[in-house]
Design a protein around this motif. Structure first.
Motif, PDB file in Angstrom:
ATOM      1  N   GLY A 175      34.177  46.879  45.040  1.00  0.00           N
ATOM      2  CA  GLY A 175      34.951  47.658  44.076  1.00  0.00           C
ATOM      3  C   GLY A 175      35.737  46.761  43.139  1.00  0.00           C
ATOM      4  O   GLY A 175      35.274  45.699  42.736  1.00  0.00           O
ATOM      5  N   TRP A 176      36.963  47.157  42.838  1.00  0.00           N
ATOM      6  CA  TRP A 176      37.795  46.473  41.870  1.00  0.00           C
ATOM      7  C   TRP A 176      38.563  45.332  42.518  1.00  0.00           C
ATOM      8  O   TRP A 176      38.951  45.405  43.683  1.00  0.00           O
ATOM      9  N   ALA A 177      38.817  44.271  41.754  1.00  0.00           N
ATOM     10  CA  ALA A 177      39.629  43.143  42.220  1.00  0.00           C
ATOM     11  C   ALA A 177      40.532  42.700  41.071  1.00  0.00           C
ATOM     12  O   ALA A 177      40.164  42.824  39.906  1.00  0.00           O
ATOM     13  N   PRO A 178      41.696  42.136  41.390  1.00  0.00           N
ATOM     14  CA  PRO A 178      42.619  41.681  40.346  1.00  0.00           C
ATOM     15  C   PRO A 178      42.167  40.338  39.762  1.00  0.00           C
ATOM     16  O   PRO A 178      42.676  39.275  40.119  1.00  0.00           O
ATOM     17  N   GLN A 179      41.214  40.374  38.841  1.00  0.00           N
ATOM     18  CA  GLN A 179      40.579  39.160  38.341  1.00  0.00           C
ATOM     19  C   GLN A 179      41.576  38.158  37.773  1.00  0.00           C
ATOM     20  O   GLN A 179      41.521  36.968  38.089  1.00  0.00           O
ATOM     21  N   HIS A 205      29.236  37.318  34.465  1.00  0.00           N
ATOM     22  CA  HIS A 205      28.209  37.808  33.550  1.00  0.00           C
ATOM     23  C   HIS A 205      28.528  37.417  32.108  1.00  0.00           C
ATOM     24  O   HIS A 205      27.718  37.590  31.228  1.00  0.00           O
ATOM     25  N   CYS A 206      29.711  36.874  31.877  1.00  0.00           N
ATOM     26  CA  CYS A 206      30.172  36.400  30.567  1.00  0.00           C
ATOM     27  C   CYS A 206      30.458  37.512  29.578  1.00  0.00           C
ATOM     28  O   CYS A 206      30.246  37.371  28.366  1.00  0.00           O
ATOM     29  N   GLY A 207      30.979  38.625  30.082  1.00  0.00           N
ATOM     30  CA  GLY A 207      31.548  39.634  29.197  1.00  0.00           C
ATOM     31  C   GLY A 207      32.796  39.025  28.567  1.00  0.00           C
ATOM     32  O   GLY A 207      33.418  38.125  29.134  1.00  0.00           O
ATOM     33  N   TRP A 208      33.167  39.507  27.384  1.00  0.00           N
ATOM     34  CA  TRP A 208      34.229  38.862  26.631  1.00  0.00           C
ATOM     35  C   TRP A 208      35.561  38.873  27.380  1.00  0.00           C
ATOM     36  O   TRP A 208      36.326  37.910  27.310  1.00  0.00           O
ATOM     37  N   GLU A 220      39.906  35.785  29.908  1.00  0.00           N
ATOM     38  CA  GLU A 220      40.796  35.597  31.056  1.00  0.00           C
ATOM     39  C   GLU A 220      40.571  34.250  31.714  1.00  0.00           C
ATOM     40  O   GLU A 220      41.515  33.566  32.095  1.00  0.00           O
ATOM     41  N   SER A 221      39.333  33.845  31.842  1.00  0.00           N
ATOM     42  CA  SER A 221      39.018  32.567  32.466  1.00  0.00           C
ATOM     43  C   SER A 221      39.541  31.401  31.627  1.00  0.00           C
ATOM     44  O   SER A 221      40.199  30.494  32.145  1.00  0.00           O
ATOM     45  N   LEU A 222      39.250  31.430  30.333  1.00  0.00           N
ATOM     46  CA  LEU A 222      39.712  30.349  29.458  1.00  0.00           C
ATOM     47  C   LEU A 222      41.234  30.285  29.398  1.00  0.00           C
ATOM     48  O   LEU A 222      41.805  29.195  29.364  1.00  0.00           O
ATOM     49  N   SER A 223      41.894  31.433  29.413  1.00  0.00           N
ATOM     50  CA  SER A 223      43.358  31.442  29.344  1.00  0.00           C
ATOM     51  C   SER A 223      43.988  30.794  30.577  1.00  0.00           C
ATOM     52  O   SER A 223      45.122  30.326  30.513  1.00  0.00           O
ATOM     53  N   GLN A 224      43.245  30.741  31.676  1.00  0.00           N
ATOM     54  CA  GLN A 224      43.759  30.141  32.902  1.00  0.00           C
ATOM     55  C   GLN A 224      43.181  28.743  33.153  1.00  0.00           C
ATOM     56  O   GLN A 224      43.439  28.136  34.188  1.00  0.00           O
ATOM     57  N   GLY A 225      42.369  28.242  32.243  1.00  0.00           N
ATOM     58  CA  GLY A 225      41.783  26.910  32.397  1.00  0.00           C
ATOM     59  C   GLY A 225      40.734  26.842  33.488  1.00  0.00           C
ATOM     60  O   GLY A 225      40.533  25.796  34.106  1.00  0.00           O
ATOM     61  N   VAL A 226      40.040  27.953  33.724  1.00  0.00           N
ATOM     62  CA  VAL A 226      39.024  28.020  34.768  1.00  0.00           C
ATOM     63  C   VAL A 226      37.638  27.991  34.118  1.00  0.00           C
ATOM     64  O   VAL A 226      37.309  28.871  33.327  1.00  0.00           O
ATOM     65  N   PRO A 227      36.814  26.985  34.440  1.00  0.00           N
ATOM     66  CA  PRO A 227      35.464  26.918  33.870  1.00  0.00           C
ATOM     67  C   PRO A 227      34.614  28.112  34.296  1.00  0.00           C
ATOM     68  O   PRO A 227      34.791  28.647  35.390  1.00  0.00           O
TER      69      PRO A 227
END
Length: 133
Positions: free
Chosen positions: A48-52, A67-70, A75-82
Motif C-alpha cells: 500500500g502507501w508509504a511515506p516516501q 519508475h521515475c514519475g516526476w 523528492e529524491s533529488l531534493s533529498q540528495g538520493v540517487p
C-alpha cells in the motif's frame, strides 16, 4: 528477484496489481516465490502507501529504485538520493534518461542480473557515493 540478489538492505513498497480494487488485501503470491523468506533479515516489505519523502530524508537511505514519475524524481533529488530508474510508461523513460545524463541516476533494464548489479553499484559502490555528493 534482482533486488534480492543485490544483497542490499531495502524497503520495498508494493502496490496492488491494477486489475484489483484499492481495497483488496495483499497476496504474497504477487511476489516471487520465496522472496519474503529470502529477504526477511534485510528487507522491509510495505503493502500500500508509504511515506516516501520521510524515507528519502532518512540518512540511511542511499538510493531510490523508482519508475521515475516526476514526483519521485523531485523528492529524491531534493533529498540528495540517487535514482535507479525503472520506467514503466509515459514520460518516465525520458526522466530516467535525463537522470543518467545528469549523473544523478542510472536506468536499469528489466532483468534480474542487471537489477542486482545496478542496485549493488549504487547502494554499495563508488558510483552511488559520487551521485550522492
Amino acid at each position: 528477484m534482482g533486488l534480492e540478489s543485490s544483497g542490499a538492505r531495502f524497503i520495498l513498497v508494493v502496490r496492488l496489481p491494477l486489475e484489483f480494487p484499492i481495497t483488496a488485501e495483499f497476496r504474497s503470491e504477487w511476489l516471487p516465490e520465496g522472496f519474503e523468506e529470502g529477504v526477511k533479515d534485510r528487507g522491509l516489505i510495505i503493502t500500500g502507501w508509504a511515506p516516501q519523502l520521510m524515507i528519502l530524508s532518512h540518512k540511511a537511505t542511499c538510493a531510490l529504485l523508482s519508475h521515475c514519475g516526476w514526483n519521485s524524481v523531485l523528492e529524491s533529488l531534493s533529498q540528495g538520493v540517487p535514482l535507479i530508474g525503472w520506467p514503466m510508461g509515459a514520460e518516465q523513460f525520458l526522466n530516467s534518461t535525463m537522470l543518467g545524463d545528469e549523473k544523478v541516476g542510472v536506468c536499469v533494464e528489466v532483468w534480474r542480473e542487471k537489477v542486482a548489479r545496478v542496485v549493488a553499484a549504487v547502494v554499495k559502490g563508488e558510483k552511488g557515493s559520487e551521485m550522492r555528493r
